[in-house]
Design an enzyme around this catalytic site. Structure first.
Site, mmCIF file in Angstrom:
data_model
loop_
_atom_site.group_PDB
_atom_site.id
_atom_site.type_symbol
_atom_site.label_atom_id
_atom_site.label_comp_id
_atom_site.label_asym_id
_atom_site.label_seq_id
_atom_site.Cartn_x
_atom_site.Cartn_y
_atom_site.Cartn_z
ATOM 1 N N LYS A 159 52.642 -46.403 25.237
ATOM 2 C CA LYS A 159 52.982 -47.751 24.756
ATOM 3 C C LYS A 159 52.756 -48.788 25.853
ATOM 4 C CE LYS A 159 56.538 -46.772 21.282
ATOM 5 N NZ LYS A 159 57.930 -47.039 20.892
ATOM 6 N N ASP A 218 70.618 -46.255 24.672
ATOM 7 C CA ASP A 218 70.739 -45.503 23.427
ATOM 8 C C ASP A 218 70.273 -46.380 22.273
ATOM 9 O OD1 ASP A 218 71.803 -43.276 24.695
ATOM 10 O OD2 ASP A 218 73.860 -44.010 24.502
ATOM 11 N N ASP A 238 59.633 -51.205 19.081
ATOM 12 C CA ASP A 238 60.180 -50.063 18.355
ATOM 13 C C ASP A 238 59.221 -49.789 17.221
ATOM 14 O OD1 ASP A 238 62.426 -48.165 18.407
ATOM 15 O OD2 ASP A 238 62.649 -48.773 16.321
ATOM 16 N N SER A 239 58.753 -48.573 17.168
ATOM 17 C CA SER A 239 57.726 -48.256 16.186
ATOM 18 C C SER A 239 57.924 -46.850 15.670
ATOM 19 C CB SER A 239 56.330 -48.415 16.805
ATOM 20 O OG SER A 239 56.232 -47.709 18.020
ATOM 21 N N PHE A 281 48.686 -40.891 21.334
ATOM 22 C CA PHE A 281 49.974 -40.299 21.680
ATOM 23 C C PHE A 281 50.841 -40.274 20.428
ATOM 24 C CE2 PHE A 281 50.138 -44.840 22.416
ATOM 25 C CZ PHE A 281 51.357 -45.233 21.875
ATOM 26 N N GLY A 282 51.980 -39.601 20.528
ATOM 27 C CA GLY A 282 52.876 -39.526 19.378
ATOM 28 C C GLY A 282 52.206 -38.842 18.195
ATOM 29 N N TYR A 283 52.306 -39.467 17.024
ATOM 30 C CA TYR A 283 51.756 -38.915 15.786
ATOM 31 C C TYR A 283 50.288 -39.297 15.557
ATOM 32 C CZ TYR A 283 56.659 -38.054 14.444
ATOM 33 O OH TYR A 283 57.966 -37.622 14.392
ATOM 34 N N LYS A 312 41.158 -48.623 18.398
ATOM 35 C CA LYS A 312 42.508 -48.429 17.849
ATOM 36 C C LYS A 312 43.338 -49.704 18.023
ATOM 37 C CE LYS A 312 46.952 -46.253 18.512
ATOM 38 N NZ LYS A 312 47.854 -45.518 19.411
ATOM 39 N N HIS A 360 49.146 -50.973 14.260
ATOM 40 C CA HIS A 360 50.387 -51.666 13.922
ATOM 41 C C HIS A 360 50.865 -52.522 15.088
ATOM 42 C CE1 HIS A 360 50.941 -47.762 15.689
ATOM 43 N NE2 HIS A 360 52.221 -47.922 15.905
#
Length: 206
Positions: free
Chosen positions: A22, A49, A78-79, A165-167, A188, A193
């Site tokens: 990110k 948190d 936040d994604s 990265f991630g999904y 990309k 998003h």
């Protein structure tokens, strides 16, 4: 009467994330605007948190946390991946699906969980999904501006590509045949998003 947007001035800005993928993407997006991004991790700012139940709540929480501790303007992201057939899951709990018993994150594990949850729905379950990104800017005086972006697509299995990265390896954006993890990073960034949310941020505050 709508409140006017506050303009972001050139200078240092904290990227309130410990996710290097990110941070890289946000740094590249900010490069043309005279902003000097520094990561929260490099300043020794811990991750708070994430107690919010929406992308907006968590993005604003993280931005406020870094702005308070650094005294600088902070930008938080936040994604997450929202799968239609799973009622929008994993959604705001996207990172939680990657948690291991050892306290680390395993994105291959997270992708398998998504695929297994879809398989449990049966062959008629659709594979439509979208990524959501909320970017929140917080100034040290507590002023916050937030912007939401989306990327529509479908899920593929097995995962493909190693760039993202991630999904990313299981997400094929609408109109493309390659997964996010197979696309050149610049390509990309143009359709993601995060880029969608960033365009709205630029139009409002830069």
């Amino acid at each position: 009467m709508p409140v006017p947007h506050r303009k972001l001035q050139p200078g240092k800005l904290v990227i309130a994330s410990h996710n290097e993928g990110k941070v890289r993407e946000i740094r590249a997006l900010l490069a043309p605007y005279g902003i000097e991004p520094v990561s929260a991790a490099s300043l020794g700012i811990p991750e708070p948190d994430e107690t919010g139940t929406t992308f907006f709540a968590n993005a604003e929480l993280k931005a406020r946390f870094s702005a308070d501790l650094s005294g600088l303007v902070a930008l938080a992201d936040d994604s997450g991946l929202c799968v239609d057939a799973l009622g929008g899951d994993p959604g705001v709990y996207t990172a939680n699906w990657a948690e291991t018993p050892e306290g680390t994150r395993d994105w291959n594990l997270a992708m398998r969980k998504v695929e297994e949850a879809l398989a449990a729905k049966g062959p008629e379950a659709g594979r439509d999904a979208h990524f959501v990104c909320v970017l929140s800017l917080c100034w040290p005086d507590g002023h916050v501006e937030s912007f939401e972006g989306r990327a529509e697509g479908t899920l593929t299995w097995p995962p493909r590509g190693t760039i993202g990265f991630g999904y990313d390896p299981m997400f094929v954006p609408l109109g493309r045949e390659q997964s996010f993890a197979e696309l050149d990073p610049a390509e990309k960034q143009a359709i993601s998003h995060r880029a969608d949310a960033f365009k709205k941020l630029v139009a409002a505050v830069l």
